[in-house]
Scaffold this active site. Structure first.
Site, short mmCIF file in Angstrom:
data_model
loop_
_atom_site.label_atom_id
_atom_site.label_comp_id
_atom_site.label_asym_id
_atom_site.label_seq_id
_atom_site.Cartn_x
_atom_site.Cartn_y
_atom_site.Cartn_z
N THR A 9 19.99 35.31 36.48
CA THR A 9 20.71 34.15 37.04
C THR A 9 19.80 32.93 37.17
O THR A 9 20.27 31.86 37.54
CB THR A 9 21.26 34.49 38.44
OG1 THR A 9 20.16 34.98 39.22
CG2 THR A 9 22.36 35.53 38.39
N GLY A 10 18.50 33.09 36.93
CA GLY A 10 17.54 32.00 37.14
C GLY A 10 17.46 31.06 35.95
O GLY A 10 18.13 31.25 34.93
N ALA A 11 16.62 30.04 36.09
CA ALA A 11 16.48 29.03 35.03
C ALA A 11 15.96 29.66 33.75
O ALA A 11 16.49 29.41 32.66
CB ALA A 11 15.54 27.91 35.51
N VAL A 12 14.93 30.50 33.85
CA VAL A 12 14.37 31.14 32.66
C VAL A 12 15.32 32.23 32.15
O VAL A 12 15.56 32.35 30.94
CB VAL A 12 12.97 31.73 32.95
CG1 VAL A 12 12.43 32.48 31.75
CG2 VAL A 12 12.00 30.62 33.35
N ARG A 37 21.84 39.62 46.32
CA ARG A 37 22.75 38.50 46.64
C ARG A 37 23.70 38.24 45.48
O ARG A 37 24.83 37.79 45.69
CB ARG A 37 21.95 37.20 46.87
CG ARG A 37 21.02 37.17 48.03
CD ARG A 37 20.30 35.82 48.12
NE ARG A 37 19.37 35.58 47.02
CZ ARG A 37 18.11 36.01 47.00
NH1 ARG A 37 17.63 36.69 48.03
NH2 ARG A 37 17.31 35.77 45.97
N CYS A 126 3.93 27.87 31.72
CA CYS A 126 4.61 26.91 30.82
C CYS A 126 3.73 25.72 30.43
O CYS A 126 3.67 25.34 29.26
CB CYS A 126 5.89 26.42 31.50
SG CYS A 126 5.68 25.90 33.21
N SER A 156 12.63 21.54 36.76
CA SER A 156 13.15 22.86 36.38
C SER A 156 12.04 23.90 36.31
O SER A 156 12.32 25.10 36.33
CB SER A 156 13.89 22.79 35.05
OG SER A 156 13.08 22.18 34.07
N GLY A 157 10.79 23.45 36.26
CA GLY A 157 9.67 24.39 36.33
C GLY A 157 9.67 25.16 37.63
O GLY A 157 9.06 26.22 37.74
N HIS A 239 8.15 19.22 30.28
CA HIS A 239 6.91 18.67 30.83
C HIS A 239 6.28 17.73 29.81
O HIS A 239 6.41 17.94 28.60
CB HIS A 239 5.88 19.78 31.09
CG HIS A 239 6.26 20.77 32.14
ND1 HIS A 239 7.29 20.59 33.03
CD2 HIS A 239 5.71 21.98 32.47
CE1 HIS A 239 7.36 21.63 33.84
NE2 HIS A 239 6.42 22.49 33.52
N GLN A 314 9.80 23.25 28.86
CA GLN A 314 9.09 24.39 29.43
C GLN A 314 10.02 25.56 29.72
O GLN A 314 9.55 26.67 29.93
CB GLN A 314 8.27 23.98 30.65
CG GLN A 314 8.94 24.10 31.98
CD GLN A 314 10.09 23.12 32.16
OE1 GLN A 314 10.14 22.09 31.50
NE2 GLN A 314 11.01 23.45 33.04
N1 LIG Z 1 11.12 27.58 35.39
C1 LIG Z 1 10.18 27.52 34.44
O1 LIG Z 1 10.06 26.51 33.73
C2 LIG Z 1 9.26 28.67 34.21
C3 LIG Z 1 8.42 28.62 33.09
C4 LIG Z 1 7.56 29.68 32.86
C5 LIG Z 1 7.55 30.76 33.71
N2 LIG Z 1 8.38 30.77 34.79
C6 LIG Z 1 8.34 31.95 35.66
O2 LIG Z 1 9.56 32.67 35.45
C7 LIG Z 1 9.95 33.31 36.65
C8 LIG Z 1 11.35 32.85 37.01
O3 LIG Z 1 11.34 31.45 37.23
P1 LIG Z 1 12.69 30.60 37.32
O4 LIG Z 1 12.26 29.19 37.25
O5 LIG Z 1 13.70 31.12 36.37
O6 LIG Z 1 13.15 30.92 38.82
P2 LIG Z 1 14.62 30.81 39.47
O7 LIG Z 1 15.46 29.84 38.72
O8 LIG Z 1 14.39 30.56 40.91
O9 LIG Z 1 15.24 32.26 39.28
C9 LIG Z 1 14.70 33.38 39.95
C10 LIG Z 1 15.43 34.62 39.50
O10 LIG Z 1 14.85 35.73 40.17
C11 LIG Z 1 15.87 36.48 40.81
N3 LIG Z 1 15.40 37.15 42.01
C12 LIG Z 1 14.94 36.59 43.13
N4 LIG Z 1 14.67 37.54 44.06
C13 LIG Z 1 14.97 38.72 43.48
C14 LIG Z 1 14.94 40.07 43.92
N5 LIG Z 1 14.55 40.41 45.14
N6 LIG Z 1 15.35 41.04 43.06
C15 LIG Z 1 15.78 40.71 41.82
N7 LIG Z 1 15.84 39.46 41.34
C16 LIG Z 1 15.43 38.48 42.16
C17 LIG Z 1 16.92 35.45 41.14
O11 LIG Z 1 18.15 36.09 41.40
P3 LIG Z 1 19.25 35.49 42.44
O12 LIG Z 1 20.00 34.46 41.66
O13 LIG Z 1 20.05 36.67 42.79
O14 LIG Z 1 18.49 34.92 43.58
C18 LIG Z 1 16.91 34.63 39.86
O15 LIG Z 1 17.63 35.29 38.85
C19 LIG Z 1 8.88 32.93 37.70
O16 LIG Z 1 7.89 33.93 37.70
C20 LIG Z 1 8.30 31.65 37.13
O17 LIG Z 1 6.99 31.42 37.57
C21 LIG Z 1 9.23 29.76 35.06
#
Ligand SMILES: NC(=O)c1ccc[n+]([C@@H]2O[C@H](COP(=O)([O-])OP(=O)(O)OC[C@H]3O[C@@H](n4cnc5c(N)ncnc54)[C@H](OP(=O)(O)O)[C@@H]3O)[C@@H](O)[C@H]2O)c1
Length: 343
Positions: A9-12, A37, A126, A156-157, A239, A314
């Site tokens: 469900t997250g951004a990545v 959740r 990223c 979005s990072g 970025h 990113q």
């Molecule tokens: N955003 C970027 O540009 C980027 C780039 C490279 C790497 N990353 C890395 O990729 C990872 C995800 O980042 P994101 O930006 O996608 O974060 P995000 O949008 O906040 O999404 C987080 C995800 O993790 C899930 N989650 C949270 N708590 C959890 C739990 N207890 N059990 C199972 N799932 C859980 C969330 O589910 P719910 O919806 O249920 O809360 C959601 O699907 C991080 O490690 C980040 O550092 C991100």
């Protein structure tokens, strides 16, 4: 092939759905996991309606390939479970990036490092992925001694909550309402501020320290000097980085441009006449790293300095696309690039 996405469900996680669909990685089943959740929620994923399940050990059993995109704490707890179940794991978090037994891979740069994996491959930070690709294009021809980087990082990072915050705050401020920061400590609309990761005893924040350590590891250049300053800007995705490089030998600007043009995943956008250079908006949604403003750095003696900017999405090359490319390599669906092949 049974695939599991942890953090779907997250951004990545959502971007992974788009990338998997576009690249046609075949799978028989794909389970989408998130926190309790979200359990039972229906979302559109990879262009289709899909149901989210809660992450637990049972949900990982029987998987062949698991992408973790739910943060380092979740990865530390559940990556060993997925490996135990026999899956190949690609981890998007920082949890294992410093572990010498875990390859840290940008396929165009050090794809051959994948050969030594033990069921777990780490996807780099990223900002680091976007930086290492143009650096490698140059470093393989003329060894880099020192790099000074300033970043302009999209919200979005920091995930989906930060993206919602930029949207809502921008509306609020335009309506004359005060911004109410939640995802970030500072207001993100109409603002530029120091990266939101914690600052360590040496004054560097965690993002800056990741870029230094991971760049050295990916380029196999443990002594490369790097000075990094990471900032957030009110941009939704992609970025942009301003980079100053000092080489061992004098560098010819035309050679540098040619080496960058020859580098896979790089598109040189450097039209001085029309003032057309990389922008975060042009990089958004693209698989390429845009590189431009390539010019000699007069502050470095002996003609050994070069300046440029680069911008990359990113969520795509900085996360989901690189992760899928790693999987394609590890599964033998893409040719294994040998280190230095293109030199
Ligand atoms: N955003 C970027 O540009 C980027 C780039 C490279 C790497 N990353 C890395 O990729 C990872 C995800 O980042 P994101 O930006 O996608 O974060 P995000 O949008 O906040 O999404 C987080 C995800 O993790 C899930 N989650 C949270 N708590 C959890 C739990 N207890 N059990 C199972 N799932 C859980 C969330 O589910 P719910 O919806 O249920 O809360 C959601 O699907 C991080 O490690 C980040 O550092 C991100």
């Amino acid at each position: 092939m049974r695939i599991v996405i942890v953090g779907a469900t997250g951004a990545v996680g959502r971007e992974l759905g788009r990338v998997l669909r576009q690249r046609g990685l075949p799978f028989d089943e794909c389970r989408l996991l998130a926190s309790p959740r979200s359990a039972g929620r229906q979302i559109e994923w990879a262009g289709r309606p899909a149901r989210i399940e809660a992450l637990d050990a049972d949900a990982l059993s029987g998987a062949n390939l698991v992408f973790f995109c739910a943060g380092a704490q979740i990865s530390r707890r559940f990556v060993p479970v997925a490996r135990q179940a026999g899956a190949l794991v690609i981890d998007n978090s920082s949890a294992f990036r410093g572990d010498p037994r875990v390859p840290l891979v940008v396929p165009e740069v050090n794809g051959s490092a994948i050969q030594h994996h033990e069921g777990l491959i780490a996807n780099p930070n990223c900002t680091t992925i976007i930086l290492t690709i143009p650096l490698w294009a140059l470093h393989r021809h003329n060894p880099i001694r020192r790099v000074v980087v300033s970043t302009y990082q999209a919200v979005s990072g920091a995930g989906v909550a930060a993206m919602a915050e930029l949207r809502e705050q921008t509306r609020a401020v335009l309506d004359g309402l005060p911004p109410t920061p939640e995802a970030f400590a500072a207001p993100c609309a109409f603002n530029v501020f120091s990266h939101d990761s914690p600052v360590g005893a040496n004054g560097a924040n965690v993002e800056e320290s990741k870029v230094v350590a991971e760049t050295r590891r990916i380029l196999d250049a443990p002594h490369m000097a790097l000075a990094v300053t990471c900032m957030r800007v009110p941009v939704m995705r992609a970025h942009l980085e301003s980079v100053a490089v000092e080489f061992a030998e004098p560098i010819d600007e035309r050679d540098a441009r040619q080496w960058l043009e020859q580098m896979p995943s790089v598109r040189v956008v450097d039209d001085r006449g029309r003032g057309h250079f990389p922008t975060a908006l042009d990089a958004s949604g693209s698989d390429e790293i845009l590189v431009g403003r390539i010019r000699h750095d007069p502050s470095v003696p002996d003609g050994r300095g070069l300046l440029f900017i680069c911008s990359g999405d990113q969520l795509r090359k900085g996360a989901a696309l690189n992760a899928v490319q790693i999987a394609e390599l590890a599964l033998g669906r893409a040719a294994m690039p040998a280190r230095g092949d293109n030199a």
